[in-house]
Design an enzyme around this catalytic site. Structure first.
Site, PDB file in Angstrom:
ATOM      1  N   GLU A   1      -7.557   3.272  -6.437  1.00 15.13           N
ATOM      2  CA  GLU A   1      -8.412   2.686  -5.409  1.00 15.13           C
ATOM      3  C   GLU A   1      -9.853   2.554  -5.918  1.00 15.13           C
ATOM      4  OE1 GLU A   1      -9.033   0.707  -3.229  1.00 15.13           O
ATOM      5  OE2 GLU A   1      -8.435   1.564  -1.292  1.00 15.13           O
TER       6      GLU A   1
ATOM      7  N   ARG B   1      -1.029   9.769  -3.374  1.00 17.17           N
ATOM      8  CA  ARG B   1      -0.402   9.041  -2.261  1.00 17.17           C
ATOM      9  C   ARG B   1       0.497   7.897  -2.723  1.00 17.17           C
ATOM     10  NH1 ARG B   1      -5.951   8.554  -2.332  1.00 17.17           N
ATOM     11  NH2 ARG B   1      -6.965   6.510  -2.101  1.00 17.17           N
TER      12      ARG B   1
ATOM     13  N   ARG C   1       0.863  -1.184   0.000  1.00 20.89           N
ATOM     14  CA  ARG C   1       0.000   0.000   0.000  1.00 20.89           C
ATOM     15  C   ARG C   1       0.898   1.232   0.000  1.00 20.89           C
ATOM     16  NH1 ARG C   1      -4.347  -0.200   4.782  1.00 20.89           N
ATOM     17  NH2 ARG C   1      -4.889   1.837   3.889  1.00 20.89           N
TER      18      ARG C   1
END
Length: 412
Positions: A293, A271, A221
């Site tokens: 996502e 991110r 992640r």
């Protein structure tokens, strides 16, 4: 979606990768949503002769008693397969894993299947590359036929078994007039004939990308984001202080653990791109939309508690079927699998080491595929922040190593 029923029938000499192909094909078919199952005649034989060793003479075509028994096993397994297919609704793929090396054996199968409303596709694996055969032989010597037998004795017996099959082997040809794909020396060349349905085309496309030497895959992640700090879903925020520290830890770990990484994939969101920033001088970084996502639709930017209050029906309905529930104007987990399908082909095909920095839902879907996790469980796979997962291909499966790179107390 229209419903299809297809039997994939393997053909080939022993140690030519049939079981490898069967397991890979079954894993992919299950992951994309088909009801799929492998029926292996060798396993059926081993169960029948439990605690009894069948040496190579059992596979000699001149041994008429053994040949009749092997034919019976094949037809018994086929009956099990047909029974299973006739009890399953929807899109169904069954995989009949056996040598099926003669036209007579294949005609027996076709004659029986002609009474059923089920489509057929043959998959023949042909291989004369010594290194690939040796790798397949290594896998074979770990099966129940040779348990607790010295490797040299087992290898000698198995090579004699192969020679018995070689004497009677008949490759598939167009005169048999059935759909087929021949895979020659794994990815080197292919011959396809009468691939006349979307399902057959999809599975052939997958088979053309298989690689017995697929490279290591690192999964992570992104580092903690400001949205993680605030407890909101979706969004496109930057990293928190902790997230930035993780990106440096990740770079250090990868640099020390594996210098063979060729490409790093991230999503197009801030991110993941920021997490990959320390890698930019040394590695090839590619940002891909299909790694973004899950789209939370009208719930984007909300906390789960807010969703429960403002959209109670969404919370209830998603809890009932998290895999298939689609956020209004957003996505479901099955939508993510659909957008990852062609990326999986890229990962299967490459021998290079790859790293993927992405998001929780996407990682769940990728892990579901590579670790052969049941479809119903994919949406619940635990994927914490600040951990790196390494996947390595071993025989017919992937082995997982997971390392926690950053703990709260390490923040400075």
């Amino acid at each position: 979606m229209s419903h299809n029923k297809l039997i994939v029938i393997l053909v080939g000499l022993p140690a030519r990768g049939k079981s490898f192909i069967s397991k890979k094909l079954n894993r992919y078919s299950t992951w994309v949503g088909y009801n799929s199952k492998v029926f292996n005649v060798g396993n059926y034989r081993r169960e029948f002769f439990k605690n009894t060793f069948n040496d190579n003479k059992f596979f000699d075509s001149n041994n008429s008693e053994a040949k009749n028994l092997r034919d019976k096993f094949a037809m018994d397994v086929l009956e099990e397969l047909i029974k299973w297919m006739n009890t399953i609704t929807g899109n169904v793929v069954s995989i009949f894993d056996a040598t099926n090396t003669t036209k007579l054996r294949r005609s027996m199968l076709i004659k029986r299947l002609s009474k059923e409303n089920i489509d057929i596709m043959f998959v023949e694996s042909i291989c004369d590359k010594k290194n690939i055969i040796e790798k397949n032989l290594e896998m074979k010597l770990t099966n129940d036929d040779y348990v607790q037998m010295p490797a040299s004795v087992a290898l000698d017996d198995f090579k004699k078994r192969i020679s018995h099959y070689k004497r009677v082997y008949q490759t598939i040809d167009d005169d048999e007039d059935n759909s087929y794909i021949k895979i020659i020396n794994v990815q080197k060349s292919f011959h396809v004939f009468k691939i006349n349905s979307a399902l057959k085309l999809e599975l052939c496309n997958f088979l053309m990308n298989l690689n017995i030497n697929s490279g290591k895959i690192y999964l992570s992640r992104h580092g903690e984001s400001m949205d993680n700090v605030n407890g909101t879903i979706g969004g496109n925020s930057v990293l928190s202080r902790m997230g930035k520290q993780y990106s440096l830890k990740l770079f250090t770990h990868i640099h020390n653990d594996d210098n063979d990484i060729n490409t790093i994939y991230t999503s197009t969101l801030k991110r993941t791109i920021e997490t990959s920033k320390p890698f930019s001088k040394k590695y090839n970084i590619i940002n891909k939309k299909f790694l973004d996502e899950i789209n939370a639709g009208i719930c984007d930017g909300m906390t789960y508690d807010q969703i429960k209050i403002i959209y109670p029906d969404i919370s209830k309905d998603r809890k009932k079927d998290k895999l298939n529930y689609r956020y209004p104007y957003g996505e479901s987990y099955t939508d993510i699998i659909e957008r990852l399908k062609y990326f999986i082909l890229d990962l299967e095909r490459t021998e290079e080491c790859t790293m993927i920095i992405t998001h929780t839902a996407v990682l769940r879907c990728l892990l579901g595929y590579f670790l052969d996790i049941p479809l119903k469980d994919i949406a619940y796979i635990d994927v914490p922040l600040h951990r790196i997962i390494k996947l390595e291909s071993v025989a017919n499966h992937y082995e997982k190593t997971e390392i926690n790179l950053l703990k709260k107390k390490e923040i400075n």
